[in-house]
Write an enzyme that holds these catalytic residues in place. Structure first.
Site, mmCIF file in Angstrom:
data_model
loop_
_atom_site.group_PDB
_atom_site.id
_atom_site.type_symbol
_atom_site.label_atom_id
_atom_site.label_comp_id
_atom_site.label_asym_id
_atom_site.label_seq_id
_atom_site.Cartn_x
_atom_site.Cartn_y
_atom_site.Cartn_z
ATOM 1 N N CYS A 37 0.842 -1.191 0.000
ATOM 2 C CA CYS A 37 0.000 0.000 0.000
ATOM 3 C C CYS A 37 0.884 1.251 0.000
ATOM 4 C CB CYS A 37 -0.948 0.100 1.189
ATOM 5 S SG CYS A 37 -2.054 -1.291 1.353
ATOM 6 N N ARG B 19 4.063 -0.251 -4.812
ATOM 7 C CA ARG B 19 3.793 -0.767 -3.466
ATOM 8 C C ARG B 19 2.521 -1.601 -3.398
ATOM 9 N NH1 ARG B 19 6.778 1.777 0.435
ATOM 10 N NH2 ARG B 19 5.305 1.039 2.011
ATOM 11 N N TRP C 20 -2.500 -2.830 -1.581
ATOM 12 C CA TRP C 20 -2.125 -4.239 -1.696
ATOM 13 C C TRP C 20 -2.982 -4.935 -0.644
ATOM 14 C CZ3 TRP C 20 0.049 -8.206 1.245
ATOM 15 C CH2 TRP C 20 0.535 -9.300 0.511
ATOM 16 N N ASN D 181 -1.838 2.048 5.561
ATOM 17 C CA ASN D 181 -0.924 1.015 5.065
ATOM 18 C C ASN D 181 -0.502 0.202 6.283
ATOM 19 O OD1 ASN D 181 1.237 -0.432 3.973
ATOM 20 N ND2 ASN D 181 2.655 1.287 4.151
ATOM 21 N N GLY D 182 -0.894 -1.068 6.322
ATOM 22 C CA GLY D 182 -0.546 -1.898 7.472
ATOM 23 C C GLY D 182 -1.691 -2.835 7.807
ATOM 24 N N GLU E 62 18.009 -17.271 -7.550
ATOM 25 C CA GLU E 62 17.589 -15.906 -7.870
ATOM 26 C C GLU E 62 16.961 -15.839 -9.267
ATOM 27 O OE1 GLU E 62 16.955 -13.335 -6.432
ATOM 28 O OE2 GLU E 62 17.072 -11.724 -7.897
ATOM 29 N N LYS F 136 13.134 -14.715 -10.259
ATOM 30 C CA LYS F 136 12.789 -13.699 -11.268
ATOM 31 C C LYS F 136 11.762 -14.262 -12.241
ATOM 32 C CE LYS F 136 13.999 -11.016 -9.550
ATOM 33 N NZ LYS F 136 14.795 -10.795 -8.397
ATOM 34 N N GLU G 180 8.319 -14.602 -10.541
ATOM 35 C CA GLU G 180 7.680 -13.322 -10.234
ATOM 36 C C GLU G 180 7.055 -12.658 -11.445
ATOM 37 O OE1 GLU G 180 11.088 -11.248 -8.279
ATOM 38 O OE2 GLU G 180 9.555 -10.680 -6.838
ATOM 39 N N HIS H 76 19.225 -36.517 -7.546
ATOM 40 C CA HIS H 76 18.574 -36.923 -6.296
ATOM 41 C C HIS H 76 17.064 -36.687 -6.343
ATOM 42 C CE1 HIS H 76 22.429 -37.742 -4.509
ATOM 43 N NE2 HIS H 76 22.854 -36.544 -4.887
ATOM 44 N N LYS I 140 6.343 -4.206 -4.089
ATOM 45 C CA LYS I 140 7.790 -4.030 -3.995
ATOM 46 C C LYS I 140 8.286 -4.122 -2.552
ATOM 47 C CE LYS I 140 11.855 -2.710 -5.583
ATOM 48 N NZ LYS I 140 12.613 -3.758 -6.274
HETATM 49 C C1 AGP Z 1 12.586 -9.594 -5.475
HETATM 50 O O1 AGP Z 1 12.465 -9.629 -6.848
HETATM 51 C C2 AGP Z 1 11.335 -9.532 -4.751
HETATM 52 N N1 AGP Z 1 10.457 -8.540 -5.188
HETATM 53 C C3 AGP Z 1 11.404 -9.761 -3.254
HETATM 54 O O2 AGP Z 1 11.801 -11.076 -3.067
HETATM 55 C C4 AGP Z 1 12.320 -8.826 -2.428
HETATM 56 O O3 AGP Z 1 13.647 -9.068 -2.735
HETATM 57 C C5 AGP Z 1 12.064 -9.074 -0.939
HETATM 58 O O4 AGP Z 1 10.728 -8.760 -0.653
HETATM 59 C C6 AGP Z 1 12.981 -8.298 -0.049
HETATM 60 O O5 AGP Z 1 12.860 -6.927 -0.234
HETATM 61 P P1 AGP Z 1 13.874 -5.921 0.410
HETATM 62 O O6 AGP Z 1 15.190 -6.152 -0.213
HETATM 63 O O7 AGP Z 1 13.322 -4.571 0.114
HETATM 64 O O8 AGP Z 1 13.909 -6.219 1.879
#
Ligand code: AGP
Length: 623
Positions: free
Chosen positions: A2, A27, A74, A100-101, A495, A499, A502, A518, A618
């Site tokens: 949010c 956000r 969100w 937001n929260g 990683e 990506k 996501e 395995h 984000k």
């Molecule tokens: C990464 O692509 C993600 N959007 C997510 O995993 C992110 O890295 C994670 O939420 C941590 O965020 P931060 O680095 O702002 O703490």
């Protein structure tokens, strides 16, 4: 999670509030809304879906007024519907609030209000309950009070009193139709910044929403309340004490957060990596002593030498950077290093020796779980340092020291440049700690050389973007993607898989190459590509064996390799991505970039909304 914006000034509030929301859309983007006070009534527009929908609503039916609040959501409590979109109102319809929260005890408060028989709720949200509670307290206290100046104080008191009853987290902005040119904000656990302008002031979840109007900012602390008028503001604590806060200069400009000619922020940020990696090491390499300089750690050489164990904690991409860091620090400094999911670490009784140093890694510096891990670790008495990008963030401010990434604003929901900056910083930490122990001058010098050559090598990797696009398009019909790597490149497999998940919504997994046999090999089939990160390093021949195992089962193979590895791989792999030769230590930074590009081009080929992937936000400020 949010985004909220508030404005009070002389200008038309709606364009400023909407412009701010567009900057905060990263956000959350489940719904959006705005409330502007026009004389003595609140005009609101809100709808489920993206901010573009709200822009249309406001264009069709404009609001008028010089102060107001706005929100991009969100969803936590309640589905993403028009009814659940913020702002929410109290029973009188005069008080509008954005939040937001999460208000954890909202049900109890709601039940109590319902028992009074005078409250009617129109949404499923916790926020509406808070609006009713504040409104009720305010209305009760304002009965018979004629002096309009008193109303401002009473509204602040009403919010304070309501928040004293609340369990949970909040960043709040609020207006009341009867109290002109006045907004009230509060924060606990969700970021809130006050933008200080000339005859106008702002509230926002993040400075990016307001940096086009002012670069003077006051970063509120947890339990702060702020009363904001055009030409002044007053900060007080939840307990009612008056607070003093310094005004800081925002370190980036509105220009820095523009997409420029790039179709997506993610692509822009991928292409920024030669510069962001350079900025992560700027002024931090000590060429004479072949070590790193990290003054922000706030630790003397003697204290650093006493570190006997390291814990690296974070979430998502930051956690993967920590996993690379574990290999690096153990290899360079020979200090036992653990990587902990922040969400687990904060609730777990991890045995920790007294000489443990903890690093909380976070791009945003606001991730609730990472902040929780930092606080828990500090509560236990461990020195806890931050590796953050957002300079004014809560983690940066609450940690005992740390290292800033200086990567510039990262807007794309999928983290890219922050990852490579984190890895570079962890390399610097490994180098510094290693050179205080057994790491030789020659080895230190080799690492510095490898780091210094990174930006140019990254430029070369970025030139592969079109080739990678062709490969991604070729595999766009795949049912998923498997990634494999060894040692420092195993976290790169994780990683890369994150990506792909996501932004393409395809199923993807990352594994150590040798784990194939395995169990994972059961997945291998035509239509499911396996991507191996296989530079020509000490374990190249072992990677080759694993690649052959996939080939024997007709799994398509893509490899990310170095020039010297390409010769052997071109007969086996269906597609080759060749990165420059480099020291093992920096290979994760070179090998992740083509995979970021692969995920990006695959997502574009599938028509996905790259910068705003479904269900994500984000900055994850809820648990
Ligand atoms: C990464 O692509 C993600 N959007 C997510 O995993 C992110 O890295 C994670 O939420 C941590 O965020 P931060 O680095 O702002 O703490």
């Amino acid at each position: 999670m949010c985004g909220i914006v508030g404005y009070v000034g002389k200008a038309d509030a709606a364009p400023i509030l909407l412009d701010g929301l567009r900057r905060l859309e990263y956000r959350g983007y489940d719904s959006a809304g705005i409330a502007v006070v026009n004389h003595d009534h609140v005009e609101t527009r809100k709808c489920a879906g993206r901010i573009s929908g709200l822009l249309k609503l406001v264009a069709d039916d404009p609001t008028n007024g010089t102060y107001g609040i706005s929100h991009t959501r969100w969803a936590t409590h309640g589905k993403p519907t028009d009814q659940n979109a913020h702002p929410h109102f109290d029973e009188s319809g005069k008080l509008a609030l954005v939040h937001n929260g999460v208000i954890e005890n909202f049900q109890e408060i709601k039940d109590a209000l319902l028992r009074e028989g005078e409250h009617h709720f129109t949404s499923e949200t916790d926020t509406e309950v808070l609006a009713h509670l504040v409104g009720k307290i305010y209305d009760d206290s304002a009965v018979g009070v004629a002096d309009p100046r008193r109303h401002k104080a009473l509204l602040v008191e009403a919010l304070r009193s309501a928040l004293q009853q609340v369990i949970g987290t909040y960043g709040i902005a609020m207006v009341h139709a009867d109290i002109p040119d006045f907004i009230v904000g509060a924060r606990r656990g969700s970021p809130l910044v006050l933008g200080v302008g000339k005859d106008e002031n702002f509230l926002a979840s993040d400075v990016s929403a307001i940096v086009a109007y002012t670069r003077d900012a006051v970063y509120l602390n947890d339990f702060d309340l702020v009363a904001v008028e055009r030409d002044k503001f007053e900060i007080s604590s939840l307990a009612g004490e008056r607070g003093e806060h310094a005004i800081s200069k925002v370190e980036f400009t509105a220009e820095d957060i523009k997409k420029g000619d790039y179709p997506h922020y993610m692509l822009k940020e991928i292409f920024e990596q030669p510069g962001s990696v350079r900025d992560a090491m700027r002024g931090r390499l000590n060429l004479e002593e072949c070590t790193a300089k990290l003054g922000g750690l706030n630790m003397t050489p003697a204290q650093l030498r006493e570190v006997g164990r390291i814990v690296l904690t974070g979430c998502g991409t930051a956690l993967h950077a920590g996993m690379v860091g574990e290999y690096l620090i153990e290899q360079l400094a020979n200090i036992p290093t653990e990587v902990e999911y922040a969400s687990e670490f904060r609730h777990r009784n991890t045995p920790m020796a007294n000489d443990t140093l903890v690093f909380a890694i976070s791009q945003s510096g606001e991730t609730a779980d990472t902040l929780g891990a930092l606080r828990e670790s500090q509560r236990k008495g461990f020195r806890t340092l931050g590796i953050c990008n957002n300079v004014a963030s809560t983690i940066a401010r609450e940690s005992d020291g740390g290292v800033y990434m200086h990567a510039g604003p990262e807007i794309g929901v999928a983290a890219t440049k922050s990852f490579t900056s984190q890895v570079v910083i962890l390399t610097l930490i490994g180098l510094l700690l290693g050179r205080m122990r057994h790491l030789s001058t020659a080895a230190g010098s080799r690492i510095i050389e490898a780091l210094e050559s990174l930006p140019d090598k990254l430029e070369q990797v970025l030139k592969l973007s079109d080739q990678i696009k062709t490969i991604a398009q070729k595999y766009a019909e795949s049912t998923g993607v498997l990634f494999f790597g060894r040692q420092l490149n195993f976290p790169i497999a994780l990683e890369a898989a994150l990506k792909v998940k996501e932004i393409t919504y395809l199923y993807s997994e990352g594994h150590p190459s040798a784990e194939l046999k395995h169990g994972i090999i059961a997945l291998v089939r035509p239509g499911l590509p396996s991507i191996f990160i296989a530079p020509d390093d000490a374990l190249f021949s072992k990677n080759l064996n694993n690649i052959e195992q996939v080939r024997a089962r007709k799994g398509p193979i893509i490899t990310v390799t170095t020039e010297s590895g390409a010769g052997k791989l071109k007969e086996i792999a269906d597609d080759l991505i060749v990165v420059p030769e480099a020291d093992d230590v920096v290979m994760p930074v070179l090998s992740v970039v083509p995979l970021q590009l692969f995920a990006y081009h695959l997502a574009v080929a599938l028509g996905r909304d790259v910068d705003k992937p479904r269900n994500l936000a984000k900055s994850v400020t809820v648990e």
